[in-house]
Design an enzyme around this catalytic site. Structure first.
Site, PDB file in Angstrom:
ATOM      1  N   ASP A  25       0.814  -1.222   0.000  1.00 41.63           N
ATOM      2  CA  ASP A  25       0.000   0.000   0.000  1.00 41.63           C
ATOM      3  C   ASP A  25       0.842   1.264   0.000  1.00 41.63           C
ATOM      4  OD1 ASP A  25       0.924  -0.424   2.599  1.00 41.63           O
ATOM      5  OD2 ASP A  25      -1.036  -0.316   3.553  1.00 41.63           O
TER       6      ASP A  25
ATOM      7  N   ASP B 106       6.855   4.213   3.216  1.00 43.97           N
ATOM      8  CA  ASP B 106       6.983   5.385   4.081  1.00 43.97           C
ATOM      9  C   ASP B 106       8.439   5.482   4.538  1.00 43.97           C
ATOM     10  OD1 ASP B 106       6.121   7.534   5.669  1.00 43.97           O
ATOM     11  OD2 ASP B 106       5.395   6.275   7.273  1.00 43.97           O
TER      12      ASP B 106
HETATM   13  P1  XMP Z   1       7.213   2.030   6.617  1.00 43.92           P
HETATM   14  O1  XMP Z   1       7.446   3.248   7.473  1.00 43.92           O
HETATM   15  O2  XMP Z   1       7.671   0.785   7.276  1.00 43.92           O
HETATM   16  O3  XMP Z   1       5.636   1.997   6.580  1.00 43.92           O
HETATM   17  O4  XMP Z   1       7.701   2.232   5.209  1.00 43.92           O
HETATM   18  C1  XMP Z   1       4.957   1.124   5.832  1.00 43.92           C
HETATM   19  C2  XMP Z   1       3.712   0.701   6.539  1.00 43.92           C
HETATM   20  O5  XMP Z   1       3.278   1.692   7.454  1.00 43.92           O
HETATM   21  C3  XMP Z   1       1.936   1.979   7.317  1.00 43.92           C
HETATM   22  N1  XMP Z   1       1.801   3.402   6.957  1.00 43.92           N
HETATM   23  C4  XMP Z   1       0.668   4.073   6.889  1.00 43.92           C
HETATM   24  N2  XMP Z   1      -0.593   3.657   7.105  1.00 43.92           N
HETATM   25  N3  XMP Z   1      -1.363   5.812   6.588  1.00 43.92           N
HETATM   26  C5  XMP Z   1      -1.602   4.543   6.957  1.00 43.92           C
HETATM   27  O6  XMP Z   1      -2.751   4.197   7.127  1.00 43.92           O
HETATM   28  C6  XMP Z   1      -0.136   6.316   6.356  1.00 43.92           C
HETATM   29  O7  XMP Z   1       0.029   7.497   6.015  1.00 43.92           O
HETATM   30  C7  XMP Z   1       0.937   5.390   6.521  1.00 43.92           C
HETATM   31  N4  XMP Z   1       2.270   5.503   6.389  1.00 43.92           N
HETATM   32  C8  XMP Z   1       2.764   4.269   6.661  1.00 43.92           C
HETATM   33  C9  XMP Z   1       1.419   1.044   6.278  1.00 43.92           C
HETATM   34  O8  XMP Z   1       0.790  -0.034   6.915  1.00 43.92           O
HETATM   35  C10 XMP Z   1       2.624   0.527   5.539  1.00 43.92           C
HETATM   36  O9  XMP Z   1       2.533  -0.819   5.183  1.00 43.92           O
HETATM   37 MG    MG Z   2       0.728  -2.087   5.355  1.00 42.91          MG
END
Ligand code: XMP
Ligand code: MG
Length: 179
Positions: A99, A102
């Site tokens: 999805d 980040d």
């Molecule tokens: P990282 O930081 O590990 O994050 O790259 C990836 C996971 O973090 C969640 N994520 C979000 N979920 N809104 C959400 O609902 C956001 O803005 C967001 N940013 C990160 C997501 O589950 C993803 O797999």
């Molecule tokens: Mg996720």
């Protein structure tokens, strides 16, 4: 539920037209290869379902589940494997459907985990990319939309497990998670 959304960032129509383009691109790149699409639960499921239908080539699919967030809006950085693949991906062409990319911690973990299984190739397709937040060294091969550093929900994405069933991607009102 919709009252908690400050702004619609990506409409249903925009999601579908971008996914149609991405699907064509992936289909062209994997023509004749029968890739395995790996969905990262639970956030990717809406994107996964639309993306595989937009990619008109023979393929298989499988899922894995990891956790990182807990109930907050900031990644804890510690990733746990909750469900591993059931398919054997050794020697196969694998495309991860996620999805959102980040900080990169989650996909870094997923890629390292899958690489141990010796796929023939491994690429990442992320619906959303927040490059301003990246701390782990990782980039997606296919990106749907590059978005600003705001917490978004809907179309599979949750805050504390709620909002996944909103059909668009929206910016969550900060007062909802500051409560
Ligand atoms: P990282 O930081 O590990 O994050 O790259 C990836 C996971 O973090 C969640 N994520 C979000 N979920 N809104 C959400 O609902 C956001 O803005 C967001 N940013 C990160 C997501 O589950 C993803 O797999
Ligand atoms: Mg996720």
């Amino acid at each position: 539920m919709h009252n908690d959304i400050a702004e619609i960032l990506i409409t249903e129509k925009e999601l579908q037209s971008r996914i149609a383009e991405l699907g064509k691109e992936v289909a062209k790149d994997y023509e004749g290869k029968t890739p395995i699409f790996v969905g990262v639960l639970k956030g990717a499921i809406m994107f996964f379902a639309d993306m595989v239908r937009a990619t008109p080539i023979p393929c298989e699919y499988d899922f894995m589940a990891v956790s990182s967030y807990g109930a907050g809006t900031i990644s804890s950085g510690k990733i746990n494997l909750i469900k591993d693949l059931s398919a054997d991906i050794k020697g196969r062409h694998v495309v991860i459907l996620e999805d959102i990319l980040d900080t990169g911690n989650t996909l870094r973990f997923v890629v390292d985990h899958l690489m141990e299984k010796e796929p023939a190739s491994l690429k990442i397709c992320a619906l959303l990319d927040k490059p301003s937040r990246r701390t782990a060294p990782i980039e997606a091969d296919y990106v749907g939309f590059t978005i600003p550093n705001q917490f978004v929900v809907g179309y599979g994405l949750d805050y504390d497990e709620i909002y996944r069933n909103i059909p668009y991607v929206g910016i969550l009102k900060p007062e909802v998670y500051k409560k």
